[in-house]
Design a protein around this motif. Sequence first.
Motif, PDB file in Angstrom:
ATOM      1  N   ASN A  64     -13.224 -25.352  -5.835  1.00 28.04           N
ATOM      2  CA  ASN A  64     -14.393 -25.515  -4.974  1.00 28.04           C
ATOM      3  C   ASN A  64     -15.628 -25.618  -5.854  1.00 28.04           C
ATOM      4  OD1 ASN A  64     -12.735 -25.194  -2.759  1.00 28.04           O
ATOM      5  ND2 ASN A  64     -13.207 -23.051  -2.508  1.00 28.04           N
ATOM      6  N   VAL A  65     -16.470 -26.588  -5.574  1.00 29.24           N
ATOM      7  CA  VAL A  65     -17.725 -26.748  -6.290  1.00 29.24           C
ATOM      8  C   VAL A  65     -18.809 -26.098  -5.433  1.00 29.24           C
ATOM      9  CG1 VAL A  65     -19.377 -28.370  -7.274  1.00 29.24           C
ATOM     10  CG2 VAL A  65     -16.933 -28.911  -7.302  1.00 29.24           C
ATOM     11  N   VAL A  66     -19.494 -25.102  -6.013  1.00 27.68           N
ATOM     12  CA  VAL A  66     -20.499 -24.342  -5.271  1.00 27.68           C
ATOM     13  C   VAL A  66     -21.881 -24.635  -5.838  1.00 27.68           C
ATOM     14  CG1 VAL A  66     -21.255 -22.036  -4.580  1.00 27.68           C
ATOM     15  CG2 VAL A  66     -18.811 -22.518  -4.857  1.00 27.68           C
ATOM     16  N   LYS A 105     -18.112 -29.005  -2.318  1.00 23.94           N
ATOM     17  CA  LYS A 105     -16.867 -29.773  -2.239  1.00 23.94           C
ATOM     18  C   LYS A 105     -15.706 -28.795  -2.368  1.00 23.94           C
ATOM     19  CE  LYS A 105     -15.144 -34.146  -2.938  1.00 23.94           C
ATOM     20  NZ  LYS A 105     -15.538 -35.416  -2.476  1.00 23.94           N
ATOM     21  N   GLU A 106     -14.741 -28.877  -1.452  1.00 20.88           N
ATOM     22  CA  GLU A 106     -13.603 -27.962  -1.445  1.00 20.88           C
ATOM     23  C   GLU A 106     -12.324 -28.681  -1.820  1.00 20.88           C
ATOM     24  OE1 GLU A 106     -14.065 -24.566   1.763  1.00 20.88           O
ATOM     25  OE2 GLU A 106     -14.174 -26.537   2.710  1.00 20.88           O
ATOM     26  N   GLY A 107     -11.419 -27.947  -2.486  1.00 22.97           N
ATOM     27  CA  GLY A 107     -10.080 -28.444  -2.760  1.00 22.97           C
ATOM     28  C   GLY A 107     -10.035 -29.668  -3.651  1.00 22.97           C
ATOM     29  N   THR A 108     -10.910 -29.754  -4.621  1.00 21.03           N
ATOM     30  CA  THR A 108     -10.965 -30.908  -5.502  1.00 21.03           C
ATOM     31  C   THR A 108     -10.231 -30.622  -6.813  1.00 21.03           C
ATOM     32  OG1 THR A 108     -12.467 -32.513  -6.493  1.00 21.03           O
ATOM     33  CG2 THR A 108     -13.183 -30.250  -6.496  1.00 21.03           C
ATOM     34  N   GLU A 112     -12.500 -33.778 -11.236  1.00 22.83           N
ATOM     35  CA  GLU A 112     -13.551 -34.165 -10.299  1.00 22.83           C
ATOM     36  C   GLU A 112     -14.603 -33.063 -10.166  1.00 22.83           C
ATOM     37  OE1 GLU A 112     -14.203 -35.865  -5.758  1.00 22.83           O
ATOM     38  OE2 GLU A 112     -12.230 -35.113  -6.329  1.00 22.83           O
ATOM     39  N   ALA A 113     -14.156 -31.811 -10.159  1.00 23.01           N
ATOM     40  CA  ALA A 113     -15.092 -30.685 -10.065  1.00 23.01           C
ATOM     41  C   ALA A 113     -16.017 -30.657 -11.279  1.00 23.01           C
ATOM     42  CB  ALA A 113     -14.323 -29.374  -9.940  1.00 23.01           C
ATOM     43  N   ASP A 114     -15.459 -30.890 -12.466  1.00 19.21           N
ATOM     44  CA  ASP A 114     -16.281 -30.922 -13.683  1.00 19.21           C
ATOM     45  C   ASP A 114     -17.282 -32.072 -13.656  1.00 19.21           C
ATOM     46  OD1 ASP A 114     -15.146 -28.655 -14.840  1.00 19.21           O
ATOM     47  OD2 ASP A 114     -13.593 -29.817 -15.890  1.00 19.21           O
ATOM     48  N   GLU A 115     -16.834 -33.223 -13.149  1.00 20.16           N
ATOM     49  CA  GLU A 115     -17.710 -34.387 -13.059  1.00 20.16           C
ATOM     50  C   GLU A 115     -18.873 -34.119 -12.099  1.00 20.16           C
ATOM     51  OE1 GLU A 115     -17.296 -38.816 -11.171  1.00 20.16           O
ATOM     52  OE2 GLU A 115     -15.607 -38.125 -12.410  1.00 20.16           O
TER      53      GLU A 115
END
Length: 130
Positions: A64-66, A105-108, A112-115
Amino acid sequence: MSNKIDNIIEELKSLTLLEAAELVQQIEEVFNVDASISSGANMAVLPSDNNTSPTEVEEKNSFNVVLEEVSSSKKIAILKVVRSITSLGLKEAKELVESAPKILKEGTSKEEADEIKTKLEEAGAKVSIK
């Protein structure tokens, strides 16, 4: 279906993506369930009291991106990046940015989260990956 259920379905159809995500999150908290766990057709999802779960044993593959913090001077640049990542409208993206800390963004995947984190940090936001 009963009239009550029909009304609920119609209300759900009118929710924005952001509102639907908040609804799922609240249902998970209130009923102590996890909507991301898929279960068999005949299985009931029950909350467990044990402290170990299969996701803790396995390597984590969804993140998850917070959006943790948004500087008021960088809000417009961050808003543009949030809109490009989430495909939200201006109003929904603005509400999300102003309500930080918030899951963006959840469940990535990790990549993709790092990007996403890199793009947001370049715009001036403080972001974490959980």
